[in-house]
Design an enzyme around this catalytic site. Structure first.
Site, PDB file in Angstrom:
ATOM      1  N   HIS A 146      -0.224  -5.847  -3.664  1.00 26.30           N
ATOM      2  CA  HIS A 146       0.939  -6.356  -4.393  1.00 26.30           C
ATOM      3  C   HIS A 146       0.595  -7.592  -5.207  1.00 26.30           C
ATOM      4  O   HIS A 146       1.476  -8.345  -5.595  1.00 26.30           O
ATOM      5  CB  HIS A 146       2.056  -6.720  -3.408  1.00 26.30           C
ATOM      6  CG  HIS A 146       2.415  -5.626  -2.468  1.00 26.30           C
ATOM      7  ND1 HIS A 146       2.847  -4.407  -2.910  1.00 26.30           N
ATOM      8  CD2 HIS A 146       2.385  -5.542  -1.114  1.00 26.30           C
ATOM      9  CE1 HIS A 146       3.085  -3.615  -1.860  1.00 26.30           C
ATOM     10  NE2 HIS A 146       2.789  -4.285  -0.760  1.00 26.30           N
TER      11      HIS A 146
ATOM     12  N   HIS B 110       5.322   0.367  -2.200  1.00 23.31           N
ATOM     13  CA  HIS B 110       4.197   0.902  -1.433  1.00 23.31           C
ATOM     14  C   HIS B 110       3.867   2.320  -1.830  1.00 23.31           C
ATOM     15  O   HIS B 110       3.270   3.067  -1.064  1.00 23.31           O
ATOM     16  CB  HIS B 110       4.505   0.867   0.065  1.00 23.31           C
ATOM     17  CG  HIS B 110       4.790  -0.505   0.572  1.00 23.31           C
ATOM     18  ND1 HIS B 110       6.048  -1.031   0.587  1.00 23.31           N
ATOM     19  CD2 HIS B 110       3.978  -1.466   1.044  1.00 23.31           C
ATOM     20  CE1 HIS B 110       6.001  -2.257   1.072  1.00 23.31           C
ATOM     21  NE2 HIS B 110       4.772  -2.555   1.353  1.00 23.31           N
TER      22      HIS B 110
END
Ligand SMILES: Nc1ncnc2c1ncn2[C@@H]1O[C@H](COP(=O)(O)OP(=O)(O)O)[C@@H](O)[C@H]1O
Ligand SMILES: Nc1ncnc2c1ncn2[C@@H]1O[C@H](COP(=O)(O)OP(=O)(O)O)[C@@H](O)[C@H]1O
Ligand SMILES: [Mg+2]
Ligand SMILES: [Mg+2]
Ligand SMILES: [Mg+2]
Ligand SMILES: [Mg+2]
Lengths: 336, 203, 336, 203
Positions: free
Chosen positions: C57, C219
């Site tokens: 991320h 995700h």
């Protein structure tokens, strides 16, 4: 082609509107003709820096408008250099009486349009100098070609010259520094995927699942060769080898290492390449004193990486560290 | 004689062809460049149409100047200054006030336009640029051949760019990989002469 | 799958090495167990902020370590929450005696691992508070589910709480502020492409040329629905509608608008979305007083965008503007 | 009787199966999660193997504690704390110093492990989680059925997750879209009982 756009022909205009809305304190966007300028320009007595080029390379150049870097940027259409009237209007708007430095990447379109603009500026009695950026070792330099492309060094020149101008250097000095930085910088890039110019609507080339384009530019043009995908460490070495061979980098040299994402490259991967690059640089005895890692000069949605190595001079360290406040680069006394 | 009306018909034709062939020019430019040549020129000649809607240049030099200035200020890229300079130089070679020119004078003016392109862009014949189509076409006109013959010469020049390695412009970065593709600027130059043939009276 | 990596299992370790090399002044990377910390931590008397989560991320969270934001970040494997011992070691290393605030995104893995860590911290007599971030309106909130995901609000909470801690607020106060910011923030995202976890080697889902995943997480999990591609303005409205419906945003409210790229989104497109979002927000009478546009919380190589709207409170403006110096966010007195 | 040796064989088997089926577990997790469940567990049980290479826990509780602690500190994600807690609680339910336990006591210990998972994760039967495979398998053992029968029950529980809508964990974000896919955690739980059957003497 999937992209977050409305009409392909409005991409640049709408993105500029978005930038103006996002950075109201930092910059103004003019539309007729189109350019961005520092909100506090013209700065009396400071050499004004104007750059520009095709859009699609964001944050370059508009993202570098602000104190400590560019006074104005002229965005062309996607991958199309701006026109002379944009450059003229931008230079006139930000000239603070100390003259204008044009920072031009060496592409025929940019060169010709900035050249016509420089003629118009001369006619308007505005002292003008041009720094031509041509750091891409992927391209054979020859009298009989368009010469090397301007790539990553552009960002470094805009920062260093921006600080020199802010420090009160004369037009001749700022131009000289820009040319010296260009001469001390070398770059090379590769692409894992093509990019898609929204106006063309098709990917700029086709690549297999295990292929990459090596020696890529920043306009989706194919690279020098197509090679098989390899490990990040191997590819990093392949990029650095011609860079190191091209300039007499010497053991003990102090360098700035710039690892640039081409638009769709995860930061995670850039750090892996940065790690590999530091090892190789250090094997050559280079001391990395400054660094930049991120996507600063991109090709729309291209995945890939470019590396720029700049042999630093003592006084450039101070210019690099000098405060900058732009959408894309921002720091106080020392970079982070 | 070539009149202002012929020249406006030339520009109308060119605009129409660019609308039709923009994607094709972009596709040529995708292979060895940055996929924008068709979009660039259409943007320019579209603007020329808009300007001519609001303005009525009194003579051929004024018309050519309007076209040249418009291309320079709207096209960008390599082709904008080059084609813009071309029209500016053509205009400069025709006496102020002329609303018609003899074919020979027009051929001479086009040759001046080509010199402008080469002065600015430094391309020689065989460098795989627009010059490779413009040059044989203008030679044909200078040799008193018809615009249709000139258009054929331009097409031949375009075809001849295919096997060449580019030495100017963006395609030159590709080195050997530029071989096997037609030059987009040569393709647009061929359109220019197709339309000249369409727009001028077959003498 | 094409990526600039060496071995998939070394991605996180090598990227962290790269970060350590890239930001030697700002942060330290510890390896056993793995965490990043401010180079000047612990700061005596300051509440220490610790966050973390799966890698992939970036720049979240490691890129927000530095003065004015996080004291430490614990990166897990790609898309896998960190383990309790990482969190414990990080908290112990940066605790300056004023306690530790754990900023946790609401995913089962993160919640459980931070919960175990919090128990260990309690056993070690370190005062600890947890702020649970759950701003994603794409997910139905219910007692019978895992609840809403934590997305964009995380970045805003880390900045605002970071400034509050820097200003000397107590642990209870910083935690309260964090919870208030979370309660006042709503987010929603969409993906144009899947992402590829290097360890899985396959894209997280398949999308047609004219399809997008709507209501996406970070995700690579599929979103709430698959919808046809539409214009940027339309998609922006589709993201903002549920956001505006979920919180009683009222005409006259002052908001922070955050337009986040998911990793492979060109900045040009983010500006187009930002433009569209400002128009919609203004139609609702909202006054956009602060903004953030860029790729700050990403999903590897996913193309797409997420929007976060935060209803600002007066004192948060000052915390937002307060100086910050981290790899990913850096400004002096006012943001740029 | 179940000995320390049986339990180590259980762990060896599990490690081996995870090496083989990591990609398959990741694929299940790709459909309704984040594609890491196989990688997560393999990382954990690989570390368990390394720890057991260097350490020789004296009894079953110590072995279970080592496994639990190792999983908690290397797996991460949702499954790390859950499976970690499972092994910790199993260990706590067996008297210190035991190097062998009766099947009934082991079943009771596994039930305590499951309670630990449910206390931490709050999942009920039918929420489409590992609980759906663990619970019927442990029930079978509590009812004095063989490990092989328990493994079958786990497989049945795994199959039963397919039509369910997930209510816990990452898959719950998908709502209705989580239907039609097996739960990855239930699949790894089924492996656990496959290996228990392999590693324990058929009584
Ligand atoms: N130096 C030059 N001299 C003449 N023509 C050139 C030169 N450089 C480029 N061109 C022409 O310009 C064309 C490309 O135009 P265009 O795509 O509009 O610009 P850009 O290359 O800047 O994207 C080439 O196909 C070539 O014919
Ligand atoms: N609250 C919960 N209770 C029990 N099991 C759960 C819970 N949440 C998730 N799980 C299990 O964990 C599995 C996912 O594990 P894993 O992929 O390793 O973690 P993550 O979801 O963090 O990526 C799910 O398939 C499910 O069986
Ligand atoms: Mg171009
Ligand atoms: Mg082009
Ligand atoms: Mg995970
Ligand atoms: Mg998972």
């Amino acid at each position: 082609m999937k992209a977050l756009v409305n009409a392909p022909e409005n991409v640049v205009a709408e993105a500029l509107e978005g930038m103006a809305l996002a950075y109201p304190e930092l910059l103004h966007v003019e539309t007729e003709p189109r350019f961005l300028r520092r909100s506090d320009a013209p700065r009396r007595g400071k050499v004004a820096l104007v750059s520009g080029g095709g859009s699609g390379h964001e944050p370059l150049h508009g993202g570098f408008v602000g104190s400590g870097m560019l006074d104005a940027a002229c965005p062309g259409e996607v991958f199309t250099s701006p026109t002379p009237d944009q450059i003229l209007a931008a230079a006139q708007a930000v000239n603070g009486g100390a003259g204008v430095l044009l920072i031009v990447k060496n592409y025929t379109g940019d060169v010709l349009n900035f050249q016509l603009a420089a003629e118009l500026l001369a006619a308007a009695d505005i002292p003008t100098e041009t720094v031509l950026v041509d750091d891409d070792v992927a391209v054979t330099d020859s009298l009989y070609t368009a010469g090397r492309r301007g790539v990553g060094a552009t960002v470094l020149i805009e920062k260093i010259c921006g600080a020199a101008a802010e420090a009160g250097k004369s037009l001749a000095d700022v131009a000289r520094i820009g040319r010296e930085v260009n001469a001390a910088a070398r770059s090379m890039g590769l692409a894992l995927t093509p990019c898609t110019n929204p106006q063309a609507g098709q990917p700029s080339f086709q690549l297999g699942e295990q292929e990459i384009e090596f020696g890529i530019g920043i306009h989706g043009e194919p690279g020098r060769s197509r090679i098989p995908l390899a490990k990040a460490d191997t590819l990093t070495e392949m990029l650095l080898t011609p860079i190191l061979a091209d300039l007499p980098f010497r053991s003990g040299d102090t360098v700035l290492l710039f690892v640039d994402g081409l638009g769709a490259t995860p930061l995670l991967e850039l750090y892996i390449v940065y790690r590999a690059a530091t090892r190789i640089a250090e094997q050559h005895g280079l001391r990395i004193s400054r660094r930049l890692v991120g996507s600063y000069m991109t090709s729309l949605d291209m995945a890939g990486v470019a590396i720029t190595l700049l042999r630093m001079q003592e006084d450039w360290l101070g210019y690099w560290d000098a405060p900058v406040r732009t959408p894309a680069l921002s720091w106080g006394a020392t970079p982070c | 004689m070539l009149t202002t009306t012929n020249l406006r018909a030339w520009l109308d034709c060119l605009h129409g062809r660019l609308v039709q062939e923009k994607d094709q020019l972009n596709a040529l430019d995708t292979a060895i460049g940055d996929a924008d040549h068709g979009s660039n020129l259409l943007r320019g000649f579209q603007k020329v149409q808009e300007k001519l809607h609001d303005n009525d240049p009194p003579d051929i030099p004024a018309l050519c100047k309007l076209v040249g200035m418009t291309l320079i200020s709207t096209v960008g890229g390599a082709s904008g200054p080059l084609y813009g300079t071309f029209f500016l130089e053509v205009g400069k070679s025709i006496a102020a006030g002329s609303t018609a020119v003899a074919p020979e004078s027009f051929a001479t003016a086009l040759a001046a336009g080509l010199r402008g392109i080469q002065r600015l862009g430094k391309a020689e014949l065989g460098d795989k640029t627009m010059v490779d189509a413009l040059s044989p076409a203008i030679d044909a006109l200078l040799a008193n051949q018809s615009p249709a013959t000139a258009a054929q010469a331009a097409r031949a020049g375009l075809a001849a760019t295919i096997p060449l390695v580019a030495r100017k412009g963006r395609a030159s970065y590709l080195g050997e990989r530029s071989r096997g593709h037609a030059d987009p600027g040569a393709a647009s130059a061929a359109l220019l002469f197709d339309c000249l043939a369409t727009a001028t009276p077959s003498s």
